[in-house]
Design an enzyme around this catalytic site. Structure first.
Site, PDB file in Angstrom:
ATOM      1  N   LYS A  49       0.839  -1.209   0.000  1.00 46.62           N
ATOM      2  CA  LYS A  49       0.000   0.000   0.000  1.00 46.62           C
ATOM      3  C   LYS A  49       0.870   1.253   0.000  1.00 46.62           C
ATOM      4  O   LYS A  49       0.594   2.207  -0.723  1.00 46.62           O
ATOM      5  CB  LYS A  49      -0.956  -0.020   1.203  1.00 46.62           C
ATOM      6  CG  LYS A  49      -2.106  -1.009   0.996  1.00 46.62           C
ATOM      7  CD  LYS A  49      -2.960  -1.259   2.230  1.00 46.62           C
ATOM      8  CE  LYS A  49      -3.846  -2.488   1.963  1.00 46.62           C
ATOM      9  NZ  LYS A  49      -4.725  -2.849   3.072  1.00 46.62           N
ATOM     10  N   GLN A  93      -5.449  -2.006   9.263  1.00 46.09           N
ATOM     11  CA  GLN A  93      -5.254  -3.279   8.560  1.00 46.09           C
ATOM     12  C   GLN A  93      -5.890  -4.423   9.349  1.00 46.09           C
ATOM     13  O   GLN A  93      -5.636  -4.569  10.548  1.00 46.09           O
ATOM     14  CB  GLN A  93      -3.751  -3.529   8.363  1.00 46.09           C
ATOM     15  CG  GLN A  93      -3.421  -4.780   7.588  1.00 46.09           C
ATOM     16  CD  GLN A  93      -3.804  -4.704   6.113  1.00 46.09           C
ATOM     17  OE1 GLN A  93      -3.772  -3.642   5.504  1.00 46.09           O
ATOM     18  NE2 GLN A  93      -4.182  -5.833   5.542  1.00 46.09           N
ATOM     19  N   ASP A 116     -11.446   2.163   3.451  1.00 47.07           N
ATOM     20  CA  ASP A 116     -11.863   0.771   3.220  1.00 47.07           C
ATOM     21  C   ASP A 116     -13.385   0.639   3.167  1.00 47.07           C
ATOM     22  O   ASP A 116     -13.900  -0.459   2.928  1.00 47.07           O
ATOM     23  CB  ASP A 116     -11.303  -0.157   4.311  1.00 47.07           C
ATOM     24  CG  ASP A 116      -9.862  -0.570   4.028  1.00 47.07           C
ATOM     25  OD1 ASP A 116      -9.430  -0.470   2.853  1.00 47.07           O
ATOM     26  OD2 ASP A 116      -9.171  -0.997   4.968  1.00 47.07           O
TER      27      ASP A 116
END
Ligand code: NAP
Length: 284
Positions: A49, A93, A116
């Site tokens: 990322k 994460q 997200d």
């Protein structure tokens, strides 16, 4: 007939060019990530990322916390990055170590920075048909269908899998694009009856080659989200033999995977743009 293979790597490259231009136009965008613990796969994903951000000129802030981080310490970092006005996008994460409350960590994110698309506000907006930040994987699948001019409106779509990160948002995006959508899951009886009727079939299960060629309708667009790592390599949820039946198919690797990475960057830019918009045009 052999399916047209959907080249996710090529579309992702185009998307990344768009992101680079948009990030420059905005005068800089910053994505912050929080990783807790030592899971090697998670460390790899976070490395990628940040590498992706760097490649398109998005600034990034990489927070790595010890495996024994407490819930309160994690929430404190979330709060700090929520309040940091230089941070446009923020993600935690997953999975978190077992002693931490994932739902509480996600609920603590500023929904306007939730790249997200997991915060209840963003999932709710999607349910209401007013998507704001939507998970990178389902958003990437929609972009692939669009790039390959796969008609969605009026078509029958079947999504296998109902996770909050892929299956559910995927089904809602297809519904919003006016497909007639069915969702299959581990309790579905006689799944093939549904899949053989699907003009668009999205597999997001996590079972290698679960979808056999005889489960696919001739000419269908088959999107394989699955990433199943085994000793013999990386396999999708769809048997590659389905390409003999399908009209379009995503390969694994080189299909949905690169698009997921690219669409996270799109979300960072979208969050940055929305945060810079006049207050009046924000709102839920
Ligand atoms: P998940 O949270 O484990 O969800 C899997 C879903 O599949 C569940 O809804 C489950 O049903 C359903 N399922 C399990 N076995 C089934 C069966 N035999 N028949 C029908 N449905 C079944 O997984 P996920 O996070 O959505 O990820 C799914 C796959 O996509 C994984 O391989 C993951 O690695 C991959 N993935 C890839 C990307 C990418 O960028 N390419 C991104 C995210 C995920 P229940 O709800 O009934 O348990």
């Amino acid at each position: 007939v052999s399916a047209t293979l959907i080249d996710g790597t090529a579309v992702a490259a185009t998307v990344k060019e768009e992101v680079a231009a948009a990030a420059a136009e905005l005068g800089g965008v910053k994505l912050a990530t929080i990783l807790v613990g030592d899971d090697p796969a998670s460390h790899l994903y976070i490395d990628l990322k940040h590498r992706d951000c760097h490649a398109v000129g998005i600034e990034s802030d990489d927070r790595r916390l010890r495996a024994d981080t407490t819930q309160e310490e994690l929430l404190e970092v979330v709060r700090e990055l929520n309040e940091d006005d230089t941070v446009d996008g923020l993600l935690v994460q997953l999975p978190l170590p077992a002693h931490l409350d994932e739902a509480a960590a996600i609920a603590a994110l500023d929904p306007a920075k939730d790249v997200d698309g997991l915060h209840p506000v963003n999932q709710g907006l999607l349910l209401l048909g007013r998507p704001r930040l939507v998970g990178a994987t389902p958003a990437g699948v929609m972009r692939l269908l669009d790039e390959y001019r796969v008609q969605v409106a009026g078509k029958r779509a079947v999504v296998i899998g109902r996770s909050r990160i892929v299956g559910k948002p995927m089904a809602l995006l297809l519904l919003q694009a006016n497909a007639t959508v069915s969702i299959c899951h581990s309790q579905t009886v006689d799944m093939a009856r549904l899949t053989t009727d699907a003009d668009i079939l999205v597999a997001a299960v996590g079972v290698a080659h679960l979808v056999s060629p005889d489960m696919v309708k001739a000419g269908a667009a088959v999107i394989d989200v699955g990433m199943n790592r085994t000793e013999d390599g990386l396999f999708g949820d769809v048997d590659p033999g389905a390409a003999e039946v399908a009209g379009f198919m995503t390969p694994v690797p080189g299909g949905v995977g690169p698009m997921t990475r690219a669409m996270l960057l799109v979300n960072a830019v979208a969050a940055g743009r929305a945060r810079r918009a006049p207050l009046a045009s924000r709102g839920h």
